[in-house]
Design a protein around this motif. Structure first.
Motif, short mmCIF file in Angstrom:
data_model
loop_
_atom_site.label_atom_id
_atom_site.label_comp_id
_atom_site.label_asym_id
_atom_site.label_seq_id
_atom_site.Cartn_x
_atom_site.Cartn_y
_atom_site.Cartn_z
N PHE A 111 0.87 -1.17 0.00
CA PHE A 111 0.00 0.00 0.00
C PHE A 111 0.91 1.23 0.00
O PHE A 111 1.93 1.24 0.68
N HIS A 112 0.52 2.25 -0.74
CA HIS A 112 1.33 3.46 -0.83
C HIS A 112 0.45 4.66 -0.47
O HIS A 112 -0.42 5.04 -1.26
N GLY A 113 0.67 5.23 0.71
CA GLY A 113 -0.12 6.37 1.15
C GLY A 113 -1.49 5.98 1.68
O GLY A 113 -2.34 6.84 1.91
N VAL A 114 -1.72 4.70 1.88
CA VAL A 114 -2.98 4.17 2.38
C VAL A 114 -2.67 3.18 3.49
O VAL A 114 -1.72 2.40 3.38
N THR A 115 -3.44 3.20 4.57
CA THR A 115 -3.21 2.28 5.67
C THR A 115 -3.39 0.84 5.20
O THR A 115 -4.44 0.50 4.65
N PRO A 116 -2.40 -0.03 5.38
CA PRO A 116 -2.58 -1.44 5.03
C PRO A 116 -3.72 -2.06 5.84
O PRO A 116 -4.11 -1.54 6.89
N LEU A 117 -4.24 -3.17 5.34
CA LEU A 117 -5.34 -3.87 6.02
C LEU A 117 -4.94 -5.32 6.22
O LEU A 117 -4.72 -6.05 5.25
N ALA A 118 -4.88 -5.75 7.48
CA ALA A 118 -4.41 -7.10 7.81
C ALA A 118 -5.55 -8.01 8.27
O ALA A 118 -5.29 -9.05 8.88
N LEU A 119 -6.78 -7.66 7.96
CA LEU A 119 -7.94 -8.36 8.50
C LEU A 119 -7.93 -9.86 8.19
O LEU A 119 -8.33 -10.67 9.02
N HIS A 120 -7.48 -10.24 7.00
CA HIS A 120 -7.56 -11.65 6.59
C HIS A 120 -6.18 -12.27 6.40
O HIS A 120 -6.05 -13.26 5.67
N GLY A 121 -5.16 -11.71 7.03
CA GLY A 121 -3.81 -12.19 6.76
C GLY A 121 -3.00 -12.48 8.00
O GLY A 121 -3.52 -12.67 9.10
N SER A 122 -1.70 -12.49 7.80
CA SER A 122 -0.73 -12.69 8.87
C SER A 122 0.30 -11.58 8.78
O SER A 122 0.93 -11.38 7.73
N ILE A 123 0.49 -10.86 9.86
CA ILE A 123 1.42 -9.74 9.85
C ILE A 123 2.86 -10.23 9.77
O ILE A 123 3.68 -9.70 9.00
N ALA A 124 3.18 -11.28 10.52
CA ALA A 124 4.53 -11.83 10.43
C ALA A 124 4.79 -12.39 9.03
O ALA A 124 5.87 -12.19 8.44
N GLY A 125 3.81 -13.06 8.45
CA GLY A 125 3.96 -13.57 7.10
C GLY A 125 4.08 -12.46 6.08
O GLY A 125 4.80 -12.59 5.07
N TRP A 126 3.39 -11.36 6.33
CA TRP A 126 3.44 -10.20 5.43
C TRP A 126 4.86 -9.61 5.43
O TRP A 126 5.38 -9.25 4.37
N LEU A 127 5.47 -9.54 6.59
CA LEU A 127 6.84 -9.04 6.66
C LEU A 127 7.78 -9.93 5.85
O LEU A 127 8.66 -9.44 5.12
#
Length: 291
Positions: free
Chosen positions: A168-184
């Motif tokens: 996301f660029h200039g927009v708050t990311p949304l982690a509702l259906h994901g994994s934050i550690a996996g996203w990193l």
């Protein structure tokens, strides 16, 4: 429309807030690969006309980077244009369970025809598509990240990666259906493409990826680091996030992301209904959409 290279075009819906996703296409001599669709029937039809012109000269394939409706609701219009639709295996199941418009959260009615098509082909591994004179690569994201069915599309000839909502660029990311550690982990993987240009799922095209990736990494790590206590002060953390990333649109998403991070730290499944209720509270009411 932003032309990126000889074959690639980004289709931007700026500034990129709720249901204003980016899409794009890669065109060869015989085939056009469409990356994502739009949230409504009308917007998806406009996208297809921009990609193909009034008299299409190439065949069409659409790749959906994930199942969220802003990126996938136009799949039916692709099929009506005699195109094929592809998505990650788990995303296919989620799309077929839709369409997902979340009327408890959003105020909007004019979606049009967004029921999913009968057939979507699952992508189970890296796939190369010969477009005629150039090739595009479909890559499944190796971890659960923004969702558990994310894809990216790489066009080596133009040095571009369409990231879907990994970025996301200039927009708050949304982690509702994901994994934050996996996203990193997925952001580290994304860098291995060494692409000159990234087309994010929302927001402007990224030509200097390091700073945008670093900012998103900083935010995701902050979410995990700030929610290790058994009972965090979510209200205080939400305010801290708003102050820390004040330029980002859709700040109500911080409330969801913090609860997902807390659940991840406690090794349990996040309460989606509770997270959505928290976001409604942060927004003050149902969120009106302008589509």
């Amino acid at each position: 429309m932003t032309r990126i290279g000889t074959h690639s075009t980004a289709y931007l819906q700026l500034p990129g807030g709720w249901f204003h996703n980016n899409a794009g296409w890669i065109t060869g001599e015989r085939h056009t690969l469409l990356v994502d669709t739009c949230a409504t029937e009308g917007r998806s039809r406009a996208l297809l006309e921009a990609a193909l012109g009034p008299e299409p000269k190439t065949s069409l394939t659409a790749v959906l980077t994930h199942a969220h409706g802003d990126h996938s609701h136009g799949a039916r219009q692709v099929v009506e244009q005699d195109g094929a639709v592809y998505a990650a295996d788990s995303a296919v199941e989620e799309i077929h369970a839709g369409p997902h418009t979340y009327p408890e959260l959003f105020e909007y009615a004019d979606w049009g025809s967004i029921d999913p098509p009968e057939h979507i082909t699952p992508v189970t591994g890296r796939t190369t598509v010969d477009l005629g004179g150039t090739r595009a690569e479909i890559h499944p994201v190796p971890t659960r990240a923004h969702t558990d069915g994310d894809l990216v599309i790489h066009h080596p000839d133009d040095g571009v990666v369409f990231t879907g909502d990994l970025l996301f660029h200039g927009v708050t990311p949304l982690a509702l259906h994901g994994s934050i550690a996996g996203w990193l982990e997925a952001l580290d993987w994304l860098e291995t493409f060494r692409a000159e240009t990234l087309v994010p799922g929302h927001g402007p095209v990224v030509n200097h990826a390091d700073s945008v990736l670093a900012q998103q990494r900083e935010y995701l790590r902050w979410l995990l680091d700030s929610t290790t206590e058994a009972l965090p002060d979510f209200a205080a953390l939400e305010e801290r996030a708003r102050r820390g990333w004040p330029e980002w649109h859709d700040a109500e998403r911080h409330s969801v992301n913090l609860r997902v991070a807390h659940a991840e730290n406690r090794d349990h499944t996040p309460d989606i209904a509770d997270a959505i209720a928290a976001m409604l509270g942060a927004a003050g009411n149902r969120i009106p959409l302008e589509l």
